[in-house]
Enzyme design. Sequence first.
Site, PDB file in Angstrom:
ATOM      1  CB  SER A 142      -0.876   0.015   1.259  1.00 10.13           C
ATOM      2  OG  SER A 142      -1.506   1.266   1.415  1.00 10.13           O
ATOM      3  CE1 TYR A 155      -3.814  -2.181   5.368  1.00  9.50           C
ATOM      4  CE2 TYR A 155      -3.069   0.042   4.865  1.00  9.50           C
ATOM      5  CZ  TYR A 155      -3.565  -1.179   4.446  1.00  9.50           C
ATOM      6  OH  TYR A 155      -3.801  -1.404   3.103  1.00  9.50           O
TER       7      TYR A 155
HETATM    8  N1  LIG Z   1      -8.789  -0.675  -0.853  1.00 11.61           N
HETATM    9  C1  LIG Z   1      -7.755   0.129  -0.739  1.00 11.61           C
HETATM   10  O1  LIG Z   1      -7.876   1.367  -0.776  1.00 11.61           O
HETATM   11  C2  LIG Z   1      -6.382  -0.447  -0.590  1.00 11.61           C
HETATM   12  C3  LIG Z   1      -5.305   0.434  -0.663  1.00 11.61           C
HETATM   13  C4  LIG Z   1      -4.015  -0.061  -0.527  1.00 11.61           C
HETATM   14  C5  LIG Z   1      -3.814  -1.411  -0.339  1.00 11.61           C
HETATM   15  N2  LIG Z   1      -4.890  -2.245  -0.251  1.00 11.61           N
HETATM   16  C6  LIG Z   1      -4.607  -3.663  -0.043  1.00 11.61           C
HETATM   17  O2  LIG Z   1      -5.227  -4.413  -1.062  1.00 11.61           O
HETATM   18  C7  LIG Z   1      -5.537  -5.726  -0.582  1.00 11.61           C
HETATM   19  C8  LIG Z   1      -6.997  -6.032  -0.880  1.00 11.61           C
HETATM   20  O3  LIG Z   1      -7.776  -5.088  -0.168  1.00 11.61           O
HETATM   21  P1  LIG Z   1      -9.265  -4.727  -0.561  1.00 11.61           P
HETATM   22  O4  LIG Z   1      -9.381  -3.278  -0.390  1.00 11.61           O
HETATM   23  O5  LIG Z   1      -9.664  -5.368  -1.843  1.00 11.61           O
HETATM   24  O6  LIG Z   1     -10.001  -5.378   0.702  1.00 11.61           O
HETATM   25  P2  LIG Z   1     -11.245  -6.367   0.852  1.00 11.61           P
HETATM   26  O7  LIG Z   1     -12.276  -6.114  -0.171  1.00 11.61           O
HETATM   27  O8  LIG Z   1     -11.596  -6.309   2.297  1.00 11.61           O
HETATM   28  O9  LIG Z   1     -10.587  -7.789   0.519  1.00 11.61           O
HETATM   29  C9  LIG Z   1      -9.769  -8.477   1.388  1.00 11.61           C
HETATM   30  C10 LIG Z   1      -9.698  -9.911   0.911  1.00 11.61           C
HETATM   31  O10 LIG Z   1      -8.786 -10.626   1.761  1.00 11.61           O
HETATM   32  C11 LIG Z   1      -9.449 -11.801   2.238  1.00 11.61           C
HETATM   33  N3  LIG Z   1      -8.876 -12.178   3.529  1.00 11.61           N
HETATM   34  C12 LIG Z   1      -8.943 -11.504   4.722  1.00 11.61           C
HETATM   35  N4  LIG Z   1      -8.336 -12.215   5.679  1.00 11.61           N
HETATM   36  C13 LIG Z   1      -7.866 -13.352   5.076  1.00 11.61           C
HETATM   37  C14 LIG Z   1      -7.166 -14.500   5.538  1.00 11.61           C
HETATM   38  N5  LIG Z   1      -6.799 -14.627   6.825  1.00 11.61           N
HETATM   39  N6  LIG Z   1      -6.832 -15.464   4.647  1.00 11.61           N
HETATM   40  C15 LIG Z   1      -7.188 -15.354   3.345  1.00 11.61           C
HETATM   41  N7  LIG Z   1      -7.853 -14.317   2.843  1.00 11.61           N
HETATM   42  C16 LIG Z   1      -8.193 -13.324   3.711  1.00 11.61           C
HETATM   43  C17 LIG Z   1     -10.934 -11.405   2.311  1.00 11.61           C
HETATM   44  O11 LIG Z   1     -11.804 -12.515   2.306  1.00 11.61           O
HETATM   45  P3  LIG Z   1     -12.204 -13.328   3.655  1.00 11.61           P
HETATM   46  O12 LIG Z   1     -12.517 -12.293   4.708  1.00 11.61           O
HETATM   47  O13 LIG Z   1     -13.366 -14.171   3.254  1.00 11.61           O
HETATM   48  O14 LIG Z   1     -11.028 -14.173   4.009  1.00 11.61           O
HETATM   49  C18 LIG Z   1     -11.040 -10.644   0.996  1.00 11.61           C
HETATM   50  O15 LIG Z   1     -11.136 -11.550  -0.081  1.00 11.61           O
HETATM   51  C19 LIG Z   1      -5.209  -5.713   0.913  1.00 11.61           C
HETATM   52  O16 LIG Z   1      -3.930  -6.279   1.108  1.00 11.61           O
HETATM   53  C20 LIG Z   1      -5.177  -4.226   1.247  1.00 11.61           C
HETATM   54  O17 LIG Z   1      -4.361  -3.936   2.347  1.00 11.61           O
HETATM   55  C21 LIG Z   1      -6.160  -1.800  -0.364  1.00 11.61           C
END
Ligand SMILES: NC(=O)c1ccc[n+]([C@@H]2O[C@H](COP(=O)([O-])OP(=O)(O)OC[C@H]3O[C@@H](n4cnc5c(N)ncnc54)[C@H](OP(=O)(O)O)[C@@H]3O)[C@@H](O)[C@H]2O)c1
Length: 255
Positions: A142, A155
Amino acid sequence: MSKTDWSVVWITGASTGIGAALALELARGGCTVAISARGTAALEDLAHQAKGLAGELWPYPLDVTDAAACVATLEQIEAERGAVTLAVLNAGSHRALTLNEFEVAAFESLMRLNYMGVVNVALPLLERMRRRRSGQMAITASLAGYRGLPTASAYGASKAALINFAEALEFDLKGTGIALSLINPGFVRTPLTDRNTFPMPFLLEPDDAAQRIIRGLRQRRFEIAFPWRFVFALKLFRLLPYWLYFPLVRRITRS
Ligand SMILES: NC(=O)c1ccc[n+]([C@@H]2O[C@H](COP(=O)([O-])OP(=O)(O)OC[C@H]3O[C@@H](n4cnc5c(N)ncnc54)[C@H](OP(=O)(O)O)[C@@H]3O)[C@@H](O)[C@H]2O)c1
């Protein structure tokens, strides 16, 4: 997108948000994509949404904090679908923490998921890719990992660890035939950011993020960071001395 480059893709954290958008976009391009997350129903629902696309999504439920399960899932994917040619290690979570909310468990669980959840998958995957002398692996960190930001002590630290891990690994992978990418998104509208109560500049939709990631992966770029205006600002902040950085970020974030 060429199907032959990414015949078998594995995405963790693929049930919602960025991972789900990426999985669907790759399936549109004809890839076979193994999708992992803890929630089986959401994975099955996503696989169903991909019906009729050129490629296919195959659910492989997994908790990435369980190192042995990561090894077993990789073995199962490769036995059933073939060698993984691209993996996106994307599972992660976010929790904003103010001083009043500090508890060891919150720090520990974010580090275990965001950092060790990547290491648990990366190590067995790299072992197999090294034997094949080919493969592509991407890690989702991130922009929040660049420098300390308000309420992001847990985080941000986990994402900074990932950035450092990827930078160090890039040296180690020289000559192995394995390409590594570090994905550093700004704000993307997902269930993770839906919880945020603060303003999110340059917020992107997940489909937009997925297309930017695929473009970067196709070019085998080391860092895939977006959107560029936010990236530019944060890269500039990284260069500032603390006496300038702290008051500036306090002013911008009103913290
Ligand atoms: N959205 C943003 O603005 C943003 C910005 C920078 C970086 N990111 C990064 O991008 C990645 C995806 O984020 P997102 O925004 O798409 O979030 P999200 O929609 O909440 O997706 C998170 C995913 O991770 C899975 N997950 C959570 N805990 C897990 C575990 N213990 N084992 C396996 N899977 C797990 C969740 O499914 P389950 O809960 O069913 O396991 C879900 O599929 C993350 O690493 C986040 O830090 C996001």
